[in-house]
Design a protein around this motif. Structure first.
Motif, PDB file in Angstrom:
ATOM      1  N   GLU A 165       0.835  -1.202   0.000  1.00 10.92           N
ATOM      2  CA  GLU A 165       0.000   0.000   0.000  1.00 10.92           C
ATOM      3  C   GLU A 165       0.875   1.259   0.000  1.00 10.92           C
ATOM      4  O   GLU A 165       1.895   1.315   0.681  1.00 10.92           O
ATOM      5  CB  GLU A 165      -0.899   0.020   1.239  1.00 10.92           C
ATOM      6  CG  GLU A 165      -1.799  -1.198   1.379  1.00 10.92           C
ATOM      7  CD  GLU A 165      -3.009  -1.159   0.468  1.00 10.92           C
ATOM      8  OE1 GLU A 165      -3.065  -0.281  -0.414  1.00 10.92           O
ATOM      9  OE2 GLU A 165      -3.905  -2.004   0.630  1.00 10.92           O
ATOM     10  N   ASP A 166       0.440   2.288  -0.765  1.00 12.25           N
ATOM     11  CA  ASP A 166       1.156   3.560  -0.723  1.00 12.25           C
ATOM     12  C   ASP A 166       0.607   4.402   0.428  1.00 12.25           C
ATOM     13  O   ASP A 166      -0.323   4.003   1.136  1.00 12.25           O
ATOM     14  CB  ASP A 166       1.063   4.296  -2.059  1.00 12.25           C
ATOM     15  CG  ASP A 166      -0.378   4.628  -2.457  1.00 12.25           C
ATOM     16  OD1 ASP A 166      -1.270   4.613  -1.582  1.00 12.25           O
ATOM     17  OD2 ASP A 166      -0.605   4.896  -3.648  1.00 12.25           O
ATOM     18  N   ASN A 167       1.186   5.589   0.615  1.00 12.19           N
ATOM     19  CA  ASN A 167       0.812   6.405   1.768  1.00 12.19           C
ATOM     20  C   ASN A 167      -0.662   6.794   1.750  1.00 12.19           C
ATOM     21  O   ASN A 167      -1.325   6.805   2.794  1.00 12.19           O
ATOM     22  CB  ASN A 167       1.686   7.657   1.837  1.00 12.19           C
ATOM     23  CG  ASN A 167       3.104   7.340   2.258  1.00 12.19           C
ATOM     24  OD1 ASN A 167       3.514   6.180   2.302  1.00 12.19           O
ATOM     25  ND2 ASN A 167       3.883   8.367   2.563  1.00 12.19           N
ATOM     26  N   ARG A 203      12.264   2.091   2.409  1.00 12.82           N
ATOM     27  CA  ARG A 203      10.936   1.474   2.448  1.00 12.82           C
ATOM     28  C   ARG A 203      11.038  -0.043   2.266  1.00 12.82           C
ATOM     29  O   ARG A 203      10.455  -0.812   3.026  1.00 12.82           O
ATOM     30  CB  ARG A 203      10.035   2.097   1.386  1.00 12.82           C
ATOM     31  CG  ARG A 203       8.536   1.854   1.646  1.00 12.82           C
ATOM     32  CD  ARG A 203       7.691   2.608   0.625  1.00 12.82           C
ATOM     33  NE  ARG A 203       6.272   2.487   0.902  1.00 12.82           N
ATOM     34  CZ  ARG A 203       5.530   3.394   1.518  1.00 12.82           C
ATOM     35  NH1 ARG A 203       6.096   4.517   1.943  1.00 12.82           N
ATOM     36  NH2 ARG A 203       4.248   3.196   1.727  1.00 12.82           N
TER      37      ARG A 203
END
Length: 215
Positions: A165-167, A203
Motif C-alpha cells: 500500500e502507498d501512503n 521502504r
C-alpha cells in the motif's frame, strides 16, 4: 552467452575468463571497478553478469550497489554475486525485487567448477541460486528485535507497507491523514536504524525487516 565480469583481482578474473570460455561462454568484458562494470553492461547488454561485492576505491559494497543500478536500468538482468562476504543490506534488496535471475555464492565455498557453471546458467535462465550460508546470514536476527520498539500504530502502518500500500491508501485504511502516515513512517525508519543515506531503499528494507521476523 555473453558475460560481463566485475572483479578487481586480476588472477581470479583471468581464471574466470579462461574457465567460462572453455565452457562456451563469451566473456564480453571484465571490469575492475563499479563505473567500469556499469559501462560494460550498457555497451554489451550481456546475458548474465558476475559481480564481486567489494570493488575499488573503498572496497566496501560498490559492486553490489552497481548490480542494483544495472538491475534498475535493465529490469531482470541476471546477476550472480561471487564474493567472500555477505553484504546484508543491499543483498536483501537485490534478492527481494521478485524478478529472478539472481545468485549469491561465496568464493570459499565453491568447491566444484561444474556446480559454479550450472549456477551461472540457472541465473542466466532467470532462476535463483543462493549459498545456504548467505541465506543463514540474511535471516539471522539481532538479539534485540527493533520491531518490538514500534508502537501498535506504527506496526499497522508497516504491515500495510508490506502489503504494497502507498501512503494515500494507508491513510484511507487507518482513517488518518497522509501527513500522519508520513510521520509514522519516519518513526519506523528511525527505530529500525535506517539512515537518511538509504533514502532510496528505506521502504523496502523496512518491509524486509518486518517480513523476516514474521512466523
Amino acid at each position: 552467452m555473453r558475460v560481463v565480469i566485475a572483479e578487481d583481482n586480476v588472477l581470479l578474473s583471468s581464471g574466470l575468463e579462461l574457465l567460462l570460455t572453455a565452457k562456451g561462454f563469451d566473456v564480453a568484458a571484465i571490469a575492475q571497478d563499479a563505473p567500469g562494470f556499469v559501462a560494460a553492461v550498457t555497451e554489451h547488454r550481456p546475458d548474465v553478469t558476475i559481480v564481486d561485492v567489494r570493488l575499488p576505491p573503498s572496497f566496501r559494497d560498490e559492486g553490489l550497489r552497481a548490480a542494483l543500478r544495472v538491475r534498475r536500468r535493465y529490469p531482470g538482468l541476471p546477476v550472480l554475486v561471487l564474493s567472500q562476504y555477505v553484504e546484508q543490506q543491499y543483498a536483501s534488496e537485490l534478492i527481494s525485487d521478485g524478478r529472478g535471475g539472481v545468485g549469491y555464492l561465496l568464493k570459499d565455498r565453491v568447491s566444484r567448477v561444474s556446480e559454479f557453471v550450472d549456477a551461472l546458467r540457472r541465473v542466466a535462465a532467470g532462476g535463483t541460486v543462493m549459498d545456504p550460508e548467505v541465506i543463514a546470514q540474511l535471516l539471522t536476527r539481532r538479539a534485540h528485535d527493533p520491531i518490538d520498539d514500534l508502537t501498535p500504530r506504527e506496526r499497522e502502518v508497516l504491515a500495510l507497507m508490506s502489503a504494497g500500500e502507498d501512503n494515500a491508501a494507508i491513510a484511507a485504511r487507518l482513517v488518518i491523514t497522509e501527513n500522519a502516515v508520513h510521520k509514522h513512517i519516519g518513526n519506523i525508519f528511525a527505530k529500525l536504524g535506517l539512515s537518511p543515506d538509504d533514502s532510496g531503499h528505506r521502504r523496502v528494507l523496512a518491509v524486509l525487516t518486518y517480513l523476516s521476523r514474521r512466523p
